[in-house]
Design a protein around this motif. Structure first.
Motif, PDB file in Angstrom:
ATOM      1  N   GLN A  95      -0.953   3.090  -8.019  1.00 28.26           N
ATOM      2  CA  GLN A  95      -2.149   2.829  -7.222  1.00 28.26           C
ATOM      3  C   GLN A  95      -2.375   3.998  -6.271  1.00 28.26           C
ATOM      4  N   ASN A  96      -3.550   4.016  -5.654  1.00 23.22           N
ATOM      5  CA  ASN A  96      -3.886   5.001  -4.619  1.00 23.22           C
ATOM      6  C   ASN A  96      -4.565   4.317  -3.447  1.00 23.22           C
ATOM      7  N   THR A  97      -4.108   3.128  -3.133  1.00 22.69           N
ATOM      8  CA  THR A  97      -4.713   2.360  -2.033  1.00 22.69           C
ATOM      9  C   THR A  97      -4.314   2.975  -0.704  1.00 22.69           C
ATOM     10  N   PRO A  98      -5.287   3.287   0.160  1.00 21.11           N
ATOM     11  CA  PRO A  98      -4.938   3.869   1.473  1.00 21.11           C
ATOM     12  C   PRO A  98      -4.370   2.831   2.428  1.00 21.11           C
ATOM     13  N   LYS A  99      -3.862   3.301   3.530  1.00 19.54           N
ATOM     14  CA  LYS A  99      -3.307   2.428   4.563  1.00 19.54           C
ATOM     15  C   LYS A  99      -4.424   1.579   5.168  1.00 19.54           C
ATOM     16  N   PRO A 100      -4.177   0.271   5.386  1.00 25.02           N
ATOM     17  CA  PRO A 100      -5.210  -0.568   5.991  1.00 25.02           C
ATOM     18  C   PRO A 100      -5.640   0.004   7.339  1.00 25.02           C
ATOM     19  N   SER A 101      -6.955   0.004   7.594  1.00 29.58           N
ATOM     20  CA  SER A 101      -7.500   0.571   8.835  1.00 29.58           C
ATOM     21  C   SER A 101      -8.106  -0.534   9.668  1.00 29.58           C
TER      22      SER A 101
ATOM     23  N   TRP B 117       0.809  -1.211   0.000  1.00 26.72           N
ATOM     24  CA  TRP B 117       0.000   0.000   0.000  1.00 26.72           C
ATOM     25  C   TRP B 117       0.847   1.268   0.000  1.00 26.72           C
ATOM     26  N   LEU B 118       2.157   1.131   0.132  1.00 29.33           N
ATOM     27  CA  LEU B 118       3.053   2.283   0.050  1.00 29.33           C
ATOM     28  C   LEU B 118       3.763   2.379  -1.303  1.00 29.33           C
ATOM     29  N   GLN B 119       3.593   1.396  -2.152  1.00 26.06           N
ATOM     30  CA  GLN B 119       4.252   1.407  -3.468  1.00 26.06           C
ATOM     31  C   GLN B 119       3.306   2.032  -4.500  1.00 26.06           C
ATOM     32  N   ASN B 120       3.191   3.343  -4.406  1.00 25.51           N
ATOM     33  CA  ASN B 120       2.215   4.058  -5.222  1.00 25.51           C
ATOM     34  C   ASN B 120       2.749   4.475  -6.583  1.00 25.51           C
ATOM     35  N   TYR B 121       4.066   4.479  -6.758  1.00 27.98           N
ATOM     36  CA  TYR B 121       4.641   5.039  -7.976  1.00 27.98           C
ATOM     37  C   TYR B 121       5.474   3.996  -8.706  1.00 27.98           C
ATOM     38  N   ARG B 122       5.450   4.101 -10.008  1.00 24.43           N
ATOM     39  CA  ARG B 122       6.304   3.281 -10.843  1.00 24.43           C
ATOM     40  C   ARG B 122       7.711   3.879 -10.867  1.00 24.43           C
ATOM     41  N   PRO B 123       8.698   3.163 -11.475  1.00 19.48           N
ATOM     42  CA  PRO B 123      10.068   3.699 -11.516  1.00 19.48           C
ATOM     43  C   PRO B 123      10.145   5.074 -12.178  1.00 19.48           C
ATOM     44  N   ARG B 124      11.227   5.782 -11.909  1.00 20.08           N
ATOM     45  CA  ARG B 124      11.370   7.176 -12.321  1.00 20.08           C
ATOM     46  C   ARG B 124      11.417   7.342 -13.834  1.00 20.08           C
TER      47      ARG B 124
END
Length: 506
Positions: free
Chosen positions: A497-503, A480-487
């Motif tokens: 992705q834009n998945t929020p932190k599990p609650s 859930w913290l890997q929101n971006y592809r390589p530079r």
């Protein structure tokens, strides 16, 4: 000279079919490809009560013979009043396979050499090719070089279409593309350039196609042939094109904006761009929890330095910097070295060469014998050489630790340059001690910083330090913290992705 080479590899163009005689056309083809036992010509008639003759020409072993026999038996049922209609003839043979109409000799011969069956109808200029190719391919099996404990147990095979299906099963996206290329004047090897249109960097795709289009060669047999023709730098032992046999690894790279080249007959697709960290990552990192995967990955990175520097550090410290060794350990090392006839550098080199010989022998021999050789050879030679007083036991321990560390890497290709550099840094350490090691590391770092893989810096993810690039570099953060592809992926396509932190709800 360049013009002569260019002409040398141009495909031969033959004359068009000008004769309506079936026998003339067959004789012309046989005179070009030569007569051999696998070239089969069979004659038959269309319909039971007609004088319309036909023939088929195929290469035995490349076609499905039972399907051909069934087609010939059905030819007797062709309606007598329709034998002169070309469209009816074409429709009839489409029952046995895909049909293509050829009007030139070069197209006809190319179809024959690909395993298609040629159908000649007397008094017609055109020739039909029917797809009745026999496939004796290896079934999808478990990976042989990239084993993991938890995760998919599938590997690519030699059939390019099976490999395409393994990717399509994992990526059900309308933007997935398989762009065909053919290389080799004589081998006619098919290659599919695979990518996702709304994820890749168009500049990287354009650069790859430019390098592919300038290939002019007689044959492409393996992926290594293609790799050498498209890689950025050839004066380096470090690979800049990544090869894997795992479909799940390939799909992850495609989703990250990379391009995959699938070569027909090769179970190892090529992935570009390929920075250094990519060769240290393993599919196991993504099948475990992020903390466990990160610890194992850090251990793998540590093994890079162990496999590269351990023998040279031992030589440097014992030869030039004895004051760095604790007294008790120094006494033990001196006792072990007493009576050995060679200096420390020679001992290390002898053991390194012996282990390299055992490694290569165990790989080339049959699997059961290779495993026995690697175990028995290492134990017997290591024990015997110490008891004989030729090599000290501490040197055997150092070289054994180095050899074991070099097996940790998930990709075999990255272990080879480390083995080469290990011998070079040994020479530096034997002449200048720790200063020589630092000098070599600076030269190696400069070399790696100068390398690129299709425009992407080879140390991408390590240098320069960019915070958002660290989510999947030295360590692996949670999904859930890997929101971006390589530079290297354009900014408008960089969001994964834009998945929020599990609650917690309970």
């Amino acid at each position: 000279m360049a013009l002569l080479l260019k002409r040398r590899f141009q495909p031969t163009q033959f004359k068009s079919f000008l004769s309506s005689s079936m026998n003339v056309n067959i004789k012309t083809i046989l005179s070009i490809i030569g007569k051999s036992d696998d070239v089969i010509v069979r004659h038959f008639s269309l319909g039971a009560n007609t004088e319309v003759n036909a023939s088929i020409l195929y290469l035995d072993g490349l076609v499905d013979t039972p399907n051909i026999n069934f087609m010939l038996s059905q030819a007797m049922l062709f309606p007598d009043d329709e034998q002169h209609s070309w469209s009816k003839v074409t429709t009839f043979f489409e029952k046995s396979g895909d049909v293509v109409v050829h009007k030139t000799l070069d197209e006809t011969i190319e179809a024959l050499l690909k395993g298609l069956t040629l159908v000649f109808i007397d008094k017609y200029v055109s020739v039909l090719s029917v797809d009745m190719v026999q496939t004796n391919d290896r079934q999808v099996d478990i990976p042989s070089s990239e084993n993991i404990i938890r995760g998919p147990k599938q590997a690519f095979v030699e059939n390019i279409f099976i490999n395409m299906s393994l990717i399509r099963r994992r990526i059900k996206d309308q933007h997935l593309r398989f762009e065909p290329f053919t290389f080799g004047e004589r081998t006619q090897t098919k290659v599919f350039v695979t990518y996702i249109t709304d994820v890749i960097d168009p500049a990287v795709l354009t650069e790859l196609k430019t390098r592919l289009n300038r290939i002019d060669t007689d044959a492409i047999h393996t992926g290594a042939d293609l790799e050498e023709l498209i890689q950025d730098a050839y004066l380096t032992p470090f690979p800049t094109v990544y090869a894997t046999e795992r479909p799940d690894v390939v799909t992850n790279h495609l989703l990250d904006g990379r391009i995959v080249l699938i070569v027909d007959g090769v179970p190892f697709p090529l992935v570009v761009p390929a920075p250094f960290v990519q060769f240290i990552h393993s599919a196991e990192d993504y099948t475990q929890r992020s903390d466990i995967g990160s610890l194992v990955r850090l251990l793998r990175f540590a093994c890079v330095f162990i496999a590269l520097l351990t023998p040279s550090l031992y030589v440097a410290v014992t030869t030039f910097h004895q004051e760095l060794i604790p007294f008790n350990l120094m006494v033990s090392l001196a006792a072990q070295s007493e009576g050995t006839p060679f200096p420390t550098l020679a001992e290390v080199l002898i053991m390194e060469v012996i282990f390299e010989i055992i490694r290569e022998a165990s790989i080339r021999m049959p699997l059961p014998a290779g495993q026995a050789l690697s175990i028995v050879g290492a134990l017997v030679i290591g024990t015997a050489i110490v008891e004989a007083g030729i090599i000290s036991s501490s040197v055997v321990i150092v070289v054994a630790l180095t050899a074991i560390s070099s097996f940790v890497f998930p990709t075999y290709a990255i272990g080879i340059p480390l083995r080469i550099c290990r011998f070079i840094v040994l020479i530096f350490a034997s002449q200048l001690g720790l200063l020589g090691i630092f000098l070599f590391l600076m030269l190696l770092l400069l070399h790696l910083c100068n390398l690129k893989s299709f425009g992407v810096p080879y140390l991408e993810g390590l240098s320069p330090f960019i915070q958002k690039e660290q989510s999947d570099s030295l360590i692996r953060l949670p999904k859930w913290l890997q929101n971006y592809r390589p530079r290297f992926v354009p900014k408008n396509r960089s969001i994964r992705q834009n998945t929020p932190k599990p609650s917690k709800r309970l």
